[in-house]
Design an enzyme around this catalytic site. Structure first.
Site, PDB file in Angstrom:
ATOM      1  N   GLY A  29       3.694  -4.991   9.532  1.00 42.67           N
ATOM      2  CA  GLY A  29       2.396  -5.678  10.145  1.00 42.67           C
ATOM      3  C   GLY A  29       1.261  -6.205   9.065  1.00 42.67           C
ATOM      4  O   GLY A  29       0.515  -7.057   9.519  1.00 42.67           O
ATOM      5  N   SER A  30       1.474  -5.763   7.784  1.00 43.96           N
ATOM      6  CA  SER A  30       0.621  -6.292   6.750  1.00 43.96           C
ATOM      7  C   SER A  30       0.711  -7.949   6.673  1.00 43.96           C
ATOM      8  O   SER A  30      -0.288  -8.588   6.370  1.00 43.96           O
ATOM      9  CB  SER A  30       0.618  -5.749   5.477  1.00 43.96           C
ATOM     10  OG  SER A  30       0.417  -4.308   5.521  1.00 43.96           O
ATOM     11  N   ASN A 112      -6.811   2.577  13.070  1.00 44.26           N
ATOM     12  CA  ASN A 112      -5.835   3.297  12.588  1.00 44.26           C
ATOM     13  C   ASN A 112      -6.395   4.911  12.268  1.00 44.26           C
ATOM     14  O   ASN A 112      -5.672   5.835  12.066  1.00 44.26           O
ATOM     15  CB  ASN A 112      -5.162   2.811  11.622  1.00 44.26           C
ATOM     16  CG  ASN A 112      -5.845   2.086  10.378  1.00 44.26           C
ATOM     17  OD1 ASN A 112      -7.020   1.496  10.831  1.00 44.26           O
ATOM     18  ND2 ASN A 112      -5.601   2.340   9.245  1.00 44.26           N
ATOM     19  N   GLN A 140      -1.406  -0.290  15.979  1.00 47.12           N
ATOM     20  CA  GLN A 140      -1.668   0.935  16.474  1.00 47.12           C
ATOM     21  C   GLN A 140      -1.657   0.945  17.931  1.00 47.12           C
ATOM     22  O   GLN A 140      -1.428   2.149  18.498  1.00 47.12           O
ATOM     23  CB  GLN A 140      -2.930   1.586  15.877  1.00 47.12           C
ATOM     24  CG  GLN A 140      -3.331   1.786  14.433  1.00 47.12           C
ATOM     25  CD  GLN A 140      -2.362   3.027  13.970  1.00 47.12           C
ATOM     26  OE1 GLN A 140      -1.671   4.038  14.858  1.00 47.12           O
ATOM     27  NE2 GLN A 140      -2.191   3.073  12.627  1.00 47.12           N
ATOM     28  N   GLY A 161       6.519  -2.718  13.607  1.00 48.27           N
ATOM     29  CA  GLY A 161       7.427  -2.106  14.479  1.00 48.27           C
ATOM     30  C   GLY A 161       7.429  -0.557  14.268  1.00 48.27           C
ATOM     31  O   GLY A 161       7.657   0.061  15.248  1.00 48.27           O
ATOM     32  N   HIS A 162       7.145  -0.099  13.114  1.00 46.53           N
ATOM     33  CA  HIS A 162       7.194   1.519  12.849  1.00 46.53           C
ATOM     34  C   HIS A 162       6.172   2.212  13.796  1.00 46.53           C
ATOM     35  O   HIS A 162       6.249   3.391  13.864  1.00 46.53           O
ATOM     36  CB  HIS A 162       7.433   1.847  11.497  1.00 46.53           C
ATOM     37  CG  HIS A 162       6.048   1.243  10.683  1.00 46.53           C
ATOM     38  ND1 HIS A 162       5.167   2.597  10.183  1.00 46.53           N
ATOM     39  CD2 HIS A 162       5.694   0.167  10.384  1.00 46.53           C
ATOM     40  CE1 HIS A 162       4.183   1.587   9.677  1.00 46.53           C
ATOM     41  NE2 HIS A 162       4.333   0.500   9.431  1.00 46.53           N
ATOM     42  N   THR A 198      15.381 -15.955   5.937  1.00 44.79           N
ATOM     43  CA  THR A 198      16.666 -15.627   7.074  1.00 44.79           C
ATOM     44  C   THR A 198      15.989 -14.335   7.638  1.00 44.79           C
ATOM     45  O   THR A 198      15.811 -13.315   6.886  1.00 44.79           O
ATOM     46  CB  THR A 198      17.861 -15.631   6.451  1.00 44.79           C
ATOM     47  OG1 THR A 198      18.063 -16.911   5.526  1.00 44.79           O
ATOM     48  CG2 THR A 198      19.158 -15.410   7.519  1.00 44.79           C
ATOM     49  N   CYS A 285      -9.632  10.594  -2.053  1.00 41.67           N
ATOM     50  CA  CYS A 285     -10.229  11.299  -3.162  1.00 41.67           C
ATOM     51  C   CYS A 285      -9.923  10.471  -4.330  1.00 41.67           C
ATOM     52  O   CYS A 285      -8.804   9.945  -4.812  1.00 41.67           O
ATOM     53  CB  CYS A 285      -9.390  12.702  -3.459  1.00 41.67           C
ATOM     54  SG  CYS A 285     -10.168  13.720  -4.402  1.00 41.67           S
TER      55      CYS A 285
HETATM   56  C1  LIG Z   1      -3.906  -1.036  12.042  1.00 40.04           C
HETATM   57  C2  LIG Z   1      -2.938  -1.417  11.286  1.00 40.04           C
HETATM   58  N1  LIG Z   1      -2.733  -2.493  10.837  1.00 40.04           N
HETATM   59  C3  LIG Z   1      -1.752  -3.108   9.952  1.00 40.04           C
HETATM   60  C4  LIG Z   1      -0.928  -1.955   9.531  1.00 40.04           C
HETATM   61  C5  LIG Z   1       0.262  -2.467   8.336  1.00 40.04           C
HETATM   62  O1  LIG Z   1       1.579  -2.355   9.117  1.00 40.04           O
HETATM   63  P1  LIG Z   1       2.959  -2.228   7.923  1.00 40.04           P
HETATM   64  O2  LIG Z   1       2.920  -0.677   7.412  1.00 40.04           O
HETATM   65  O3  LIG Z   1       3.919  -2.509   8.897  1.00 40.04           O
HETATM   66  O4  LIG Z   1       2.486  -3.244   7.010  1.00 40.04           O
HETATM   67  C6  LIG Z   1      -0.939  -0.697   9.833  1.00 40.04           C
HETATM   68  C7  LIG Z   1      -0.117   0.321   9.468  1.00 40.04           C
HETATM   69  O5  LIG Z   1      -0.289   1.294   8.588  1.00 40.04           O
HETATM   70  C8  LIG Z   1      -2.050  -0.426  10.573  1.00 40.04           C
HETATM   71  O6  LIG Z   1      -2.428   0.978  11.049  1.00 40.04           O
END
Ligand SMILES: Cc1ncc(COP(=O)(O)O)c(C=O)c1O
Length: 342
Positions: A29-30, A112, A140, A161-162, A198, A285
């Site tokens: 996702g990042s 999130n 999310q 995906g996760h 790939t 923290c």
């Molecule tokens: C809102 C949001 N965006 C992006 C990400 C990043 O996803 P990834 O962990 O697959 O890089 C997350 C994951 O924690 C998320 O909660």
């Protein structure tokens, strides 16, 4: 890619209500967020001299740090929109922030930490009329609420995906046909030239199957998540009268319960309940002092409320027994801590 993968690409596209050639597989996702924000901003600059990005302070760091990096190192101007006490962006603020040189707006679909869902359809109507790209981070949201790119009206959309029971290490960026976007990695022409390298077929297959299941069982999943989450909330309210809900009461992901426990630190509370509950606090923290998370700071939570914040979430495998057990463990930990503090 092998032909069964082509079928799964279509499945992902069906879940998002788009065409298969609008799906780009990424490493997470990042990476999708980076590609959307950086690639969208740089393409708009190249095409029409655009130099301004709009986002919010409650984005995941993959969006927020990317936008700030573009400001600090590439000369973009950045507007971070305010959010209200429940974490919602006001579409009128988006309209006011837009300028002739705005390249891109990035507002997450659901947060999130607190789960608040943003009015993306209303925001899209504004950006579309102004001819500005709109990206939403829906990492999310998949499997919890409907993610339909046409209903939302976005140009770019991130999946991780996760977050919907695929493996870690695979993501998607939806890119609406015709959207100007620059690649951020140089290489060969995979993924329509936007993500060279790939593809890892097993991860893509896993994401495709997970997306199919998420699509098929959405309403059933929503009902289960809501039942578990609201039961947990009700049990906590029974035992801890002043517990406070953070985020939007109804425009919120069905799996997320972000609450502030009165008169305790969320971190200590969770440490005390760690044998029974796996959860995280809403604040990080630093060097012994409790720094409020950027999301909670943006909501304007009073310091004691932010200090007592805990993010609880439920999943598809969560059972009613587990909810009762978790609620009892949290309530007992709260009683132990508040007695200690007297
Ligand atoms: C809102 C949001 N965006 C992006 C990400 C990043 O996803 P990834 O962990 O697959 O890089 C997350 C994951 O924690 C998320 O909660």
């Amino acid at each position: 890619m092998p032909c069964f993968v082509t079928i799964l690409v279509r499945t992902v596209a069906d879940v998002l209500n788009c065409a298969p050639d609008e799906i780009i597989f990424t490493g997470c996702g990042s990476e999708s967020d980076n590609l959307a924000v950086r690639g969208g901003a740089l393409a708009a600059r190249e095409q029409r001299g655009a130099n301004h990005i709009v986002t919010t302070p409650i984005e995941h760091p993959a969006v927020l740090a990317t936008a700030r990096h573009l400001r600090d190192h590439f000369g973009f101007e950045l507007t971070e929109l305010p959010v209200d006490h429940e974490g919602r962006v006001n579409p009128d603020d988006v309209a006011r922030a837009l300028r002739p040189d705005t390249a891109l707006v990035s507002v997450m679909y659901a947060n999130n930490e607190i789960g608040t869902i943003q009015p993306i359809t209303e925001i899209a109507a504004i950006t579309r009329q102004a001819g500005v790209l709109l990206h939403t981070d829906a990492a999310q949201s998949t499997g919890k609420i409907a993610v339909d790119v046409n209903e939302l009206g976005v140009d770019l959309l991130t999946l991780a995906g996760h977050k919907f029971y695929a493996t870690k290490g695979v993501g998607v960026l939806y890119v609406r046909r015709g959207t100007p976007i620059a690649g951020v990695l140089a290489g060969a022409g995979q993924e329509h030239g936007l993500r060279p390298g790939t593809e890892c077929v097993p991860l893509v297959v896993g994401l495709g199957v997970a997306a199919q299941l998420a699509g098929e069982r959405l309403s059933q999943a929503q009902a289960h998540l809501l039942r578990m989450r609201d039961r947990l909330h009700a049990l906590l309210q029974q035992n801890i009268p002043d517990i406070r809900l953070n985020g939007h009461p109804s425009e919120r992901l069905p799996n997320t319960l972000h609450v502030s426990f009165p008169s305790v630190s969320g971190e200590e509370l969770l440490r005390s309940a760690a044998a029974d509950v796996a959860a995280s606090v809403g604040s990080a923290c630093h060097a012994g002092s409790h720094a409020v998370s950027g999301v909670l700071a943006a909501l304007g939570l009073e310091p004691p409320v932010a200090a007592g914040a805990v993010r609880l979430s439920v999943g598809l495998p969560t059972t009613e027994d587990e909810i009762e057990h978790a609620a009892a463990a949290l309530a007992a930990a709260w009683v132990r801590h508040t007695r200690k503090g007297r």
